[in-house]
Design an enzyme around this catalytic site. Sequence first.
Site: not given
Length: 399
Positions: A166, A171, A178, A189, A248, A250, A252
């Site tokens: 990833k 993020d 968030k 991230d 959020d 995102e 996956r």
Amino acid sequence: VAVKFSQTQKEKLQGVPTLLLADFLNEKQFEEFVKGLLIGTYSYPFEKNHPFWNPKFELHFENLSQKKLDHISQKAEALSNGQIACQEWMNKPANLKRPDTFSLYLKNMAKKYELKYTVFNRKKCEELGLGAYLAVNQGSAHDAAFTILEYKTTAKNAKTFGLVGKCVLFDTGGISLKPFTNMHYMKSDMGGATAVLGTLIYAAEMKLPVNIVAVLPITDNAISEKALLPSDVITAYNGKTIEVMDTDAEGRLILADGLSYLAKNYKTDFLIDLATLTGSSVRMFGDTCGALFSNNEELKNLLIKTGDHTNQRLWNLPLWDVWTDDIQSDVADLKNMSLKPVGDCIIAAKFLEHFIENHPKWAHLDIAGVAFGNVGYAKEKAATGYGVQLLTDLIENYH
């Protein structure tokens, strides 16, 4: 011990030939000690100005042959180069790691280590149908960079490891914003990608007799008038439709396309993805271990054993089908979040399972709690380098 020694005694150390007297150390322990000395030289921004990187520093250990010492020295240096690159990129602030800067680094790295480098921009991703990845990228001011790095060995009958990391460079959470309190930590991230990066460096420097295909879907998760909206339905690379409940979740989405692209276009013996994926795994394990999911008993046991061996631990969690009901959507094949307050790291794994194209040996590592945390070299939370030793040990010792 060695890491701490390197970090804390820096001012008192000198770049001179040094004799280590430790009859109780076996070969493996000595190897760990040397790795620790080098990894312990890391602080951000990294420069090789620690006494241990001085050419005049020599470590003498009389219990092993020169041949063994040379091999240990080579391994330790390759590992620290991989791990330090991993930590350095994760610690960089968001404005110093835009997609183009990170991409340029990877391009140069590929050249240096003779890796095959491929990158798809937004236009190319649209042609290929990488819809889940593009959905996350569409709100960004920066072009897409869906990146594939390939390390090839000349060894006959070598196994091939498919790795997906990833790579969300920052993020914000997107429209599902968030909370601001710890948002500065969201430069971390990309911990899955940096673990893969470190592994590639080690494999190339050690000329490991394996093949590695690594997919890094690079993007940030930004807010703009073009950004993905909750309730949007998107089409992933493998044709499945996804209702976005939460922008959020995102990670996956980009992993879904990374996994199915790799599974459909390359033949791999193992498929492993790593991601700083869920707050759920952090609440479950803190910084003790990563959450592991696998559809293959052999791979699962191997990862657990390697985790214990490298002290980058993993704990296995179930992939029972009872969790699948929570991601059934009324308007698409799947939703990207269950919106129940429990078990999100398992939900995420069940979601990803839909994109491995029936790969028989897949593992998903949720490393959100362990990739970034309290470290000896920084006052605030920072990169731990988690994943590099785990993967390199797994790959190097797999027969």
